[in-house]
Design an enzyme around this catalytic site. Structure first.
Site, PDB file in Angstrom:
ATOM      1  CD1 TRP A 108      -2.308   1.689   2.473  1.00  0.00           C
ATOM      2  CD2 TRP A 108      -2.696   1.732   0.289  1.00  0.00           C
ATOM      3  NE1 TRP A 108      -3.250   2.663   2.229  1.00  0.00           N
ATOM      4  CE2 TRP A 108      -3.504   2.711   0.892  1.00  0.00           C
ATOM      5  CE3 TRP A 108      -2.760   1.573  -1.098  1.00  0.00           C
ATOM      6  CZ2 TRP A 108      -4.377   3.533   0.172  1.00  0.00           C
ATOM      7  CZ3 TRP A 108      -3.626   2.379  -1.827  1.00  0.00           C
ATOM      8  CH2 TRP A 108      -4.422   3.346  -1.198  1.00  0.00           C
TER       9      TRP A 108
ATOM     10  CE  LYS B 115     -11.174  -1.532   4.985  1.00  0.00           C
ATOM     11  NZ  LYS B 115     -10.278  -2.370   4.170  1.00  0.00           N
TER      12      LYS B 115
ATOM     13  CG  ASP C  35     -12.133   0.738   2.395  1.00  0.00           C
ATOM     14  OD1 ASP C  35     -11.759  -0.147   1.605  1.00  0.00           O
ATOM     15  OD2 ASP C  35     -11.389   1.238   3.250  1.00  0.00           O
TER      16      ASP C  35
ATOM     17  CD  GLU D 201      -4.125  -2.612  10.945  1.00  0.00           C
ATOM     18  OE1 GLU D 201      -3.952  -2.884  12.152  1.00  0.00           O
ATOM     19  OE2 GLU D 201      -3.280  -2.038  10.233  1.00  0.00           O
TER      20      GLU D 201
END
Length: 397
Positions: free
Chosen positions: A34, A223, A276, A311
């Site tokens: 990322w 999310k 997202d 995560e």
């Protein structure tokens, strides 16, 4: 100190479209997929950019050979993108700094970087997590470690790193408190954000702007948990209806936590919330969805092939601090925690999530009675008698 603009366009002093001065130098701390993708996008957009990599070999491959030796296979990074394992080198003169490291490392990296940053720089977190032990959002961590001299915020949204690295069209959210018109540094923030928006547009990235860092980060953190639950449902063969139900429960978790923390519900309708969530929960490319699929299979474990923990698995534990602080029970987070801690198997946990009574979901909010005047009122007396409309409590901008 080395010249940080080597190999860069010498005409960067020209104004960007609409008169906004372009950013002249940026640094991305973190050379995972990322961080590297964001750095490449900045470089393609005309922002001279350096990446800080913890491992010298990764920095060498990016800097000399324009590719990442472990992430983003088959993707050529833009020419001129700099990379180094020397943090001071990467941060020298940077007007924009993006921390693209896991949430667990954000505080330590910010603490190392603060003395090396240019005062007044725009410092953004690209991490979608909640800090272990404190329950802090990543912008709160930045504010605590960097003080008040920096413009802090977050950047995120529906974005697979490989697509950003290739230049595919992407919609992200830039959230900064200083974008609020009442903030004393609003003009600085608007100027820098507008310049960044125009430069990233050349790299295929459109930015939504908001001052609501709470809503933007709650959406990004929760999310991941929802995606884990959806992955478990897929592995259990529960069908698309169940996945939609899990997303519904998860959206309500987002709504309640955002409201409790003082964020705006409308932010959840933007790219860092619903956008997202759709990408992460609907695709097998998502690390969190793949984690859920492992957990949903018999004997499945939490760690991936490389030993990495998604995560969402970290945040689902950290968010308990916020649940206790605000007196909430986040239904999806609770279900995923039960499975991760092996208290309940995936199937029963999801059935409980979908079918148990959840009184906190979409509570009834009575509307005030509609005012009915028996006689048309005029003048100031009439104005005083009219009811004042309540501001909407729901409303990413």
């Amino acid at each position: 100190m080395p010249n940080m603009t080597d190999h860069f366009d010498p005409d960067m002093s020209a104004l960007a479209p609409h008169g906004h001065a372009p950013l002249r130098c940026a640094a991305v701390l973190g050379a995972g997929a990322w961080g590297t993708a964001l750095a490449g996008a900045l470089q393609r957009g005309g922002v001279p950019t350096w990446v800080w990599a913890r491992r010298p070999g990764v920095a060498e491959a990016i800097h000399r050979r324009n590719h990442h030796p472990h992430c983003l296979p088959g993707i050529d990074l833009p020419s001129g993108l700099g990379a180094t394992s020397d943090m001071a080198h990467a941060l020298y003169g940077a007007q924009l700094v993006i921390l693209a490291v896991p949430s667990a490392a954000t505080r330590d990296i910010a603490r190392q970087a603060v003395r090396l940053m240019t005062p007044g720089a725009m410092v953004l977190t690209a991490s979608k997590g909640i800090e272990q032990g404190t329950g802090a959002l990543m912008t709160q961590v930045l504010d605590e470690e960097l003080g008040k001299t920096m413009l802090t915020g977050s950047i995120g949204g529906p974005s697979f790193a490989d697509e950003v690295a290739r230049g595919n069209s992407t919609l992200l959210t830039l959230a900064m408190p200083a974008l609020a018109r009442t903030h004393p540094r609003h003009r600085d923030a608007q100027r820098m954000a507008s310049g960044l928006m125009q430069q990233l547009a050349a790299a295929g990235i459109t930015l939504e702007l908001t001052s609501d860092t709470i809503g933007a980060q709650v959406g990004g953190a929760l999310k991941n948990m929802i995606a884990i639950a959806c992955g478990m449902a897929t592995a259990q063969g529960m069908g698309e209806n169940a996945r939609a139900g899990i997303i519904t429960r998860g959206l309500d978790d987002m709504r309640r936590l955002t409201q409790a923390m003082g964020g705006r519900i409308e932010t959840l309708l933007g790219s860092s919330g619903a956008g997202d969530l759709f990408l992460t929960a609907a695709s097998g490319q998502s690390r969190n969805t793949r984690l859920g699929m492992r957990l949903g299979r018999p004997g499945g474990g939490a760690h991936g092939e490389a030993g990495e923990l998604a995560e969402g698995a970290v945040s689902v534990m950290s968010v308990q601090i916020l649940e206790r602080e605000f007196g909430l029970r986040l239904n999806v987070a609770a279900a995923v925690r039960d499975v991760l801690q092996q208290r309940v198997a995936a199937g029963p946990a999801l059935q409980q999530l979908l079918h148990a009574s959840t009184p906190n979901t979409l509570p009834f909010v009575p509307r005030p009675p509609r005012f009915r005047a028996t006689k048309p009122a005029t003048g100031r007396a009439g104005e005083a008698a009219r009811p004042v409309a309540e501001p909407r409590s729901v409303g990413y901008a």
